[in-house]
Scaffold this motif. Sequence first.
Motif, PDB file in Angstrom:
ATOM      1  N   ILE A 262       0.855  -1.184   0.000  1.00 50.58           N
ATOM      2  CA  ILE A 262       0.000   0.000   0.000  1.00 50.58           C
ATOM      3  C   ILE A 262       0.890   1.231   0.000  1.00 50.58           C
ATOM      4  CG2 ILE A 262      -1.752   1.291   1.263  1.00 50.58           C
ATOM      5  CD1 ILE A 262      -2.506  -1.460   2.546  1.00 50.58           C
ATOM      6  N   GLU A 263       0.680   2.096  -0.975  1.00 53.57           N
ATOM      7  CA  GLU A 263       1.453   3.335  -1.049  1.00 53.57           C
ATOM      8  C   GLU A 263       0.513   4.521  -0.906  1.00 53.57           C
ATOM      9  OE1 GLU A 263       4.084   5.988  -4.181  1.00 53.57           O
ATOM     10  OE2 GLU A 263       3.772   3.867  -4.585  1.00 53.57           O
ATOM     11  N   ILE A 264       0.818   5.378   0.049  1.00 49.33           N
ATOM     12  CA  ILE A 264       0.096   6.632   0.211  1.00 49.33           C
ATOM     13  C   ILE A 264       1.097   7.724  -0.152  1.00 49.33           C
ATOM     14  CG2 ILE A 264      -1.165   8.148   1.783  1.00 49.33           C
ATOM     15  CD1 ILE A 264      -1.826   5.609   3.423  1.00 49.33           C
ATOM     16  N   ARG A 265       0.881   8.338  -1.297  1.00 47.50           N
ATOM     17  CA  ARG A 265       1.828   9.322  -1.836  1.00 47.50           C
ATOM     18  C   ARG A 265       2.172  10.395  -0.811  1.00 47.50           C
ATOM     19  NH1 ARG A 265       3.939   8.025  -6.886  1.00 47.50           N
ATOM     20  NH2 ARG A 265       2.371   6.825  -7.956  1.00 47.50           N
ATOM     21  N   ASN A 266       3.455  10.706  -0.735  1.00 49.63           N
ATOM     22  CA  ASN A 266       4.001  11.731   0.161  1.00 49.63           C
ATOM     23  C   ASN A 266       3.844  11.381   1.643  1.00 49.63           C
ATOM     24  OD1 ASN A 266       4.694  13.339  -2.079  1.00 49.63           O
ATOM     25  ND2 ASN A 266       2.621  14.160  -2.140  1.00 49.63           N
ATOM     26  N   PHE A 267       3.387  10.186   1.951  1.00 53.62           N
ATOM     27  CA  PHE A 267       3.214   9.770   3.342  1.00 53.62           C
ATOM     28  C   PHE A 267       4.102   8.573   3.650  1.00 53.62           C
ATOM     29  CE2 PHE A 267       1.007   7.489   6.779  1.00 53.62           C
ATOM     30  CZ  PHE A 267       0.944   8.490   7.722  1.00 53.62           C
ATOM     31  N   GLY A 268       3.928   7.484   2.883  1.00 50.52           N
ATOM     32  CA  GLY A 268       4.750   6.305   3.104  1.00 50.52           C
ATOM     33  C   GLY A 268       4.161   5.058   2.497  1.00 50.52           C
ATOM     34  N   ASN A 269       4.820   3.941   2.730  1.00 50.92           N
ATOM     35  CA  ASN A 269       4.414   2.639   2.185  1.00 50.92           C
ATOM     36  C   ASN A 269       4.211   1.633   3.309  1.00 50.92           C
ATOM     37  OD1 ASN A 269       4.903   3.488  -0.541  1.00 50.92           O
ATOM     38  ND2 ASN A 269       7.077   3.267  -0.098  1.00 50.92           N
ATOM     39  N   PHE A 270       3.196   0.815   3.150  1.00 48.55           N
ATOM     40  CA  PHE A 270       2.943  -0.298   4.057  1.00 48.55           C
ATOM     41  C   PHE A 270       3.193  -1.588   3.289  1.00 48.55           C
ATOM     42  CE2 PHE A 270       0.328   3.150   5.625  1.00 48.55           C
ATOM     43  CZ  PHE A 270       0.477   3.075   6.984  1.00 48.55           C
ATOM     44  N   THR A 271       3.987  -2.474   3.859  1.00 50.66           N
ATOM     45  CA  THR A 271       4.232  -3.786   3.279  1.00 50.66           C
ATOM     46  C   THR A 271       4.134  -4.829   4.387  1.00 50.66           C
ATOM     47  OG1 THR A 271       6.613  -3.544   3.604  1.00 50.66           O
ATOM     48  CG2 THR A 271       5.757  -2.941   1.437  1.00 50.66           C
ATOM     49  N   VAL A 272       4.160  -6.083   3.972  1.00 53.19           N
ATOM     50  CA  VAL A 272       4.155  -7.187   4.942  1.00 53.19           C
ATOM     51  C   VAL A 272       5.490  -7.897   4.829  1.00 53.19           C
ATOM     52  CG1 VAL A 272       3.072  -9.358   5.603  1.00 53.19           C
ATOM     53  CG2 VAL A 272       1.658  -7.459   4.816  1.00 53.19           C
ATOM     54  N   ARG A 273       6.169  -8.049   5.944  1.00 53.57           N
ATOM     55  CA  ARG A 273       7.445  -8.777   5.978  1.00 53.57           C
ATOM     56  C   ARG A 273       7.225 -10.127   6.641  1.00 53.57           C
ATOM     57  NH1 ARG A 273      12.336  -4.555   7.261  1.00 53.57           N
ATOM     58  NH2 ARG A 273      12.058  -3.329   5.370  1.00 53.57           N
ATOM     59  N   LYS A 274       7.868 -11.131   6.060  1.00 55.51           N
ATOM     60  CA  LYS A 274       7.775 -12.490   6.597  1.00 55.51           C
ATOM     61  C   LYS A 274       9.004 -12.780   7.442  1.00 55.51           C
ATOM     62  CE  LYS A 274       5.143 -14.049   2.660  1.00 55.51           C
ATOM     63  NZ  LYS A 274       5.082 -14.902   1.488  1.00 55.51           N
ATOM     64  N   TYR A 275       8.780 -13.354   8.606  1.00 57.73           N
ATOM     65  CA  TYR A 275       9.860 -13.714   9.515  1.00 57.73           C
ATOM     66  C   TYR A 275       9.824 -15.216   9.762  1.00 57.73           C
ATOM     67  CZ  TYR A 275      10.183  -8.722  10.387  1.00 57.73           C
ATOM     68  OH  TYR A 275      10.338  -7.368  10.223  1.00 57.73           O
ATOM     69  N   PRO A 276      10.969 -15.883   9.683  1.00 55.97           N
ATOM     70  CA  PRO A 276      10.996 -17.340   9.888  1.00 55.97           C
ATOM     71  C   PRO A 276      10.848 -17.696  11.372  1.00 55.97           C
ATOM     72  CG  PRO A 276      13.216 -16.505   9.568  1.00 55.97           C
ATOM     73  CD  PRO A 276      12.290 -15.335   9.368  1.00 55.97           C
ATOM     74  N   ALA A 277      10.592 -18.958  11.611  1.00 55.49           N
ATOM     75  CA  ALA A 277      10.518 -19.467  12.989  1.00 55.49           C
ATOM     76  C   ALA A 277      11.904 -19.389  13.625  1.00 55.49           C
ATOM     77  CB  ALA A 277      10.018 -20.906  12.974  1.00 55.49           C
TER      78      ALA A 277
END
Length: 79
Positions: free
Chosen positions: A28-43
Amino acid sequence: TLTKDKASIVVNSIFDLMVDAMKRGERIEIRNFGNFTVRKYPAYTGRNPKTGNPVNVGPKRMPFFKVGLELKNRVDAKK
């Protein structure tokens, strides 16, 4: 005019749509505000802070926010 109750419904609806998009792995990108992403973390094996015993922590997906340059500059601007 937009009442407080109607504004709350609009804001909550937007947040719900954002969560649904991130559940699908979308960025998700909100211009001039920032980006939201999902990061995967291993066990991994962690430790219980009280006992020191090892604890297995399962894999997880966490939301991550990267601030946009304009927002960063506006927050850091001198008064």
